[in-house]
Design a protein around this motif. Structure first.
Motif, PDB file in Angstrom:
ATOM      1  N   LEU A 191       0.851  -1.185   0.000  1.00 19.67           N
ATOM      2  CA  LEU A 191       0.000   0.000   0.000  1.00 19.67           C
ATOM      3  C   LEU A 191       0.891   1.241   0.000  1.00 19.67           C
ATOM      4  CD1 LEU A 191      -2.739   1.459   0.265  1.00 19.67           C
ATOM      5  CD2 LEU A 191      -2.528   1.212   2.753  1.00 19.67           C
ATOM      6  N   ARG A 192       0.696   2.097  -1.007  1.00 20.42           N
ATOM      7  CA  ARG A 192       1.460   3.341  -1.091  1.00 20.42           C
ATOM      8  C   ARG A 192       0.505   4.505  -0.886  1.00 20.42           C
ATOM      9  NH1 ARG A 192       4.161   6.128  -6.042  1.00 20.42           N
ATOM     10  NH2 ARG A 192       3.152   4.443  -7.208  1.00 20.42           N
ATOM     11  N   LEU A 193       0.720   5.277   0.154  1.00 18.10           N
ATOM     12  CA  LEU A 193      -0.080   6.463   0.433  1.00 18.10           C
ATOM     13  C   LEU A 193       0.612   7.664  -0.198  1.00 18.10           C
ATOM     14  CD1 LEU A 193      -0.961   5.870   4.201  1.00 18.10           C
ATOM     15  CD2 LEU A 193      -2.274   5.209   2.173  1.00 18.10           C
ATOM     16  N   VAL A 194      -0.128   8.379  -1.041  1.00 22.19           N
ATOM     17  CA  VAL A 194       0.457   9.460  -1.823  1.00 22.19           C
ATOM     18  C   VAL A 194      -0.347  10.735  -1.623  1.00 22.19           C
ATOM     19  CG1 VAL A 194       0.964  10.275  -4.154  1.00 22.19           C
ATOM     20  CG2 VAL A 194       1.378   7.897  -3.565  1.00 22.19           C
ATOM     21  N   THR A 195       0.344  11.853  -1.504  1.00 22.00           N
ATOM     22  CA  THR A 195      -0.306  13.154  -1.575  1.00 22.00           C
ATOM     23  C   THR A 195       0.420  13.973  -2.631  1.00 22.00           C
ATOM     24  OG1 THR A 195      -1.033  15.083  -0.304  1.00 22.00           O
ATOM     25  CG2 THR A 195       1.117  14.200   0.239  1.00 22.00           C
ATOM     26  N   VAL A 196      -0.338  14.753  -3.377  1.00 16.82           N
ATOM     27  CA  VAL A 196       0.232  15.570  -4.452  1.00 16.82           C
ATOM     28  C   VAL A 196       0.054  17.032  -4.087  1.00 16.82           C
ATOM     29  CG1 VAL A 196       0.213  16.110  -6.909  1.00 16.82           C
ATOM     30  CG2 VAL A 196      -0.340  13.788  -6.137  1.00 16.82           C
ATOM     31  N   VAL A 197       1.150  17.780  -4.111  1.00 18.83           N
ATOM     32  CA  VAL A 197       1.093  19.207  -3.794  1.00 18.83           C
ATOM     33  C   VAL A 197       1.503  20.005  -5.019  1.00 18.83           C
ATOM     34  CG1 VAL A 197       1.553  18.840  -1.344  1.00 18.83           C
ATOM     35  CG2 VAL A 197       3.461  19.172  -2.906  1.00 18.83           C
ATOM     36  N   PRO A 198       0.951  21.192  -5.192  1.00 15.48           N
ATOM     37  CA  PRO A 198       1.321  22.013  -6.346  1.00 15.48           C
ATOM     38  C   PRO A 198       2.790  22.397  -6.288  1.00 15.48           C
ATOM     39  CG  PRO A 198      -0.667  22.849  -5.283  1.00 15.48           C
ATOM     40  CD  PRO A 198      -0.081  21.835  -4.357  1.00 15.48           C
ATOM     41  N   GLY A 199       3.367  22.625  -7.454  1.00 15.68           N
ATOM     42  CA  GLY A 199       4.751  23.067  -7.502  1.00 15.68           C
ATOM     43  C   GLY A 199       5.552  22.304  -8.518  1.00 15.68           C
ATOM     44  N   SER A 200       6.812  22.645  -8.635  1.00 20.44           N
ATOM     45  CA  SER A 200       7.702  22.003  -9.586  1.00 20.44           C
ATOM     46  C   SER A 200       8.190  20.678  -9.024  1.00 20.44           C
ATOM     47  CB  SER A 200       8.907  22.903  -9.886  1.00 20.44           C
ATOM     48  OG  SER A 200       8.475  24.154 -10.377  1.00 20.44           O
ATOM     49  N   ARG A 201       8.490  19.754  -9.928  1.00 25.05           N
ATOM     50  CA  ARG A 201       8.986  18.448  -9.521  1.00 25.05           C
ATOM     51  C   ARG A 201      10.249  18.601  -8.672  1.00 25.05           C
ATOM     52  NH1 ARG A 201       7.777  13.483 -11.387  1.00 25.05           N
ATOM     53  NH2 ARG A 201       6.524  14.421 -13.051  1.00 25.05           N
ATOM     54  N   GLY A 202      10.256  17.883  -7.555  1.00 26.44           N
ATOM     55  CA  GLY A 202      11.435  17.912  -6.700  1.00 26.44           C
ATOM     56  C   GLY A 202      11.398  18.988  -5.625  1.00 26.44           C
ATOM     57  N   HIS A 203      10.269  19.703  -5.485  1.00 28.45           N
ATOM     58  CA  HIS A 203      10.190  20.774  -4.485  1.00 28.45           C
ATOM     59  C   HIS A 203       9.080  20.505  -3.468  1.00 28.45           C
ATOM     60  CE1 HIS A 203      12.538  22.754  -7.622  1.00 28.45           C
ATOM     61  NE2 HIS A 203      12.944  23.605  -6.691  1.00 28.45           N
ATOM     62  N   ALA A 204       8.968  19.260  -3.036  1.00 32.47           N
ATOM     63  CA  ALA A 204       7.934  18.900  -2.063  1.00 32.47           C
ATOM     64  C   ALA A 204       8.465  18.851  -0.642  1.00 32.47           C
ATOM     65  CB  ALA A 204       7.330  17.537  -2.431  1.00 32.47           C
ATOM     66  N   GLY A 205       9.711  19.231  -0.457  1.00 28.78           N
ATOM     67  CA  GLY A 205      10.309  19.174   0.868  1.00 28.78           C
ATOM     68  C   GLY A 205       9.573  20.028   1.877  1.00 28.78           C
ATOM     69  N   GLY A 206       9.511  19.544   3.111  1.00 31.91           N
ATOM     70  CA  GLY A 206       8.882  20.302   4.178  1.00 31.91           C
ATOM     71  C   GLY A 206       7.380  20.099   4.291  1.00 31.91           C
ATOM     72  N   GLN A 207       6.784  19.345   3.356  1.00 31.45           N
ATOM     73  CA  GLN A 207       5.345  19.094   3.408  1.00 31.45           C
ATOM     74  C   GLN A 207       5.057  17.979   4.421  1.00 31.45           C
ATOM     75  OE1 GLN A 207       2.878  20.691   1.884  1.00 31.45           O
ATOM     76  NE2 GLN A 207       4.147  22.053   0.644  1.00 31.45           N
ATOM     77  N   ARG A 208       4.124  18.216   5.305  1.00 38.49           N
ATOM     78  CA  ARG A 208       3.728  17.199   6.276  1.00 38.49           C
ATOM     79  C   ARG A 208       2.681  16.296   5.661  1.00 38.49           C
ATOM     80  NH1 ARG A 208      -0.178  16.536  10.264  1.00 38.49           N
ATOM     81  NH2 ARG A 208      -1.142  18.540   9.731  1.00 38.49           N
ATOM     82  N   PHE A 209       2.902  14.977   5.749  1.00 38.76           N
ATOM     83  CA  PHE A 209       1.942  14.048   5.154  1.00 38.76           C
ATOM     84  C   PHE A 209       0.654  14.069   5.964  1.00 38.76           C
ATOM     85  CE2 PHE A 209       0.089   9.996   3.922  1.00 38.76           C
ATOM     86  CZ  PHE A 209       0.269  10.048   2.553  1.00 38.76           C
ATOM     87  N   PRO A 210      -0.506  14.192   5.282  1.00 43.91           N
ATOM     88  CA  PRO A 210      -1.771  14.429   5.994  1.00 43.91           C
ATOM     89  C   PRO A 210      -2.448  13.176   6.535  1.00 43.91           C
ATOM     90  CG  PRO A 210      -2.159  14.477   3.640  1.00 43.91           C
ATOM     91  CD  PRO A 210      -0.684  14.286   3.819  1.00 43.91           C
TER      92      PRO A 210
END
Length: 282
Positions: A191-210
């Motif tokens: 099972l892979r839990l995924v969240t997608v955030v707006p922005g450029s590829r590779g700039h998801a750092g610092g996002q807290r998984f919901p």
């Protein structure tokens, strides 16, 4: 429950539904929805004959490897019924007593499907339980069973969740993740839990998984769970990330109907853009 009309799309849905039903140790109902005849006649309805018949299709599922590509289902666990009143209405009514509805779609464009009343869109919009939609993808009706991505060791279950703090949203995320985890655990699929955030590829750092994943392993011992945050437009990003997956699980739109389809709601777009089966959880 699986909707069946003899088409290649519905045959793919039947293969997927039978495999998952067996993994869940659940019963399988095969529903052939029949349009009522508006012109008075002796028959009272227009029953388009299926070849083979619905009853023979049900018998195939319990016949073993000689007639069915997978392990046979218990005869007591398979039932075939005709539902009268039209495909969408019949399947929505039947969903009141189902835990899961599985449908095939021929993959027509979103706008055209909305205007002509696509059965899959109508059922997704109004069903009382989660709905899984599979594309035909141009595969032949026979001989392509092995190409159907069924959750398992080689075909993971992906669950897409979004952030939110209010109690209603958190409860909805819990329903979506729980539905995905149940199928993944039963099918021995990662099972892979995924969240997608707006922005450029590779700039998801610092996002807290919901979502807090610690409770999943206690509820489903042995379930392998991974967490990933992706960046970009949710629909193409998820479609690309789930190539080869056995199932993509997302939340169904709060409001269904033609307006939602034409507005391009992400869940409806994923039905047509994703190459794996898509499960929409109310």
């Amino acid at each position: 429950m699986v909707g069946y009309d003899g088409s290649a799309a519905s045959q793919r849905a039947l293969v997927w539904a039978a495999a998952v039903s067996r993994a869940l140790d659940d019963s399988l109902k095969i529903v052939h929805a029949v349009e009522l005849d508006l012109v008075p006649s002796r028959r009272g309805y227009a029953l388009r004959p299926l070849s083979p018949s619905l009853e023979m299709v049900a018998e195939t599922l319990v016949g073993g490897p000689s007639t069915w590509p997978g392990p046979p289902l218990a005869r007591s666990r398979v039932r075939a019924v005709h539902a009268f009143g039209g495909p969408a209405a019949g399947l929505v009514d039947a969903s009141m007593s189902a835990e899961l509805v599985v449908l095939g779609t021929r993959g027509r464009g979103r706008t055209r499907s909305a205007l002509i009343g696509s059965v899959s869109f109508a059922v997704v919009a109004h069903a009382y339980c989660p709905v899984v939609v599979l594309h035909d993808l141009g595969h032949p009706a026979r001989g392509a069973h092995h190409e159907i991505p069924i959750p398992g060791l080689r075909h993971e279950v992906v669950c897409a969740v979004t952030g939110g703090e209010d109690e209603a949203h958190l409860a909805r995320v819990e329903r979506i993740v729980s539905a995905a985890a149940r199928i993944a655990a039963a099918c021995a699929a990662p099972l892979r839990l995924v969240t997608v955030v707006p922005g450029s590829r590779g700039h998801a750092g610092g996002q807290r998984f919901p979502y807090a994943v610690t409770s999943l392993t206690s509820r489903h011992p042995g379930l392998v769970v991974t967490v990933e945050t992706l960046t970009g437009d949710p629909v193409p990003t998820l479609a690309e990330a789930t190539r080869g997956s056995g199932l993509l699980v997302v939340g169904a739109p709060h409001r269904g109907g033609v307006g939602a389809v034409l507005a391009g709601r992400s869940a409806y777009r994923l039905i047509h853009d994703a190459t794996c089966p898509v499960m929409l959880v109310p």
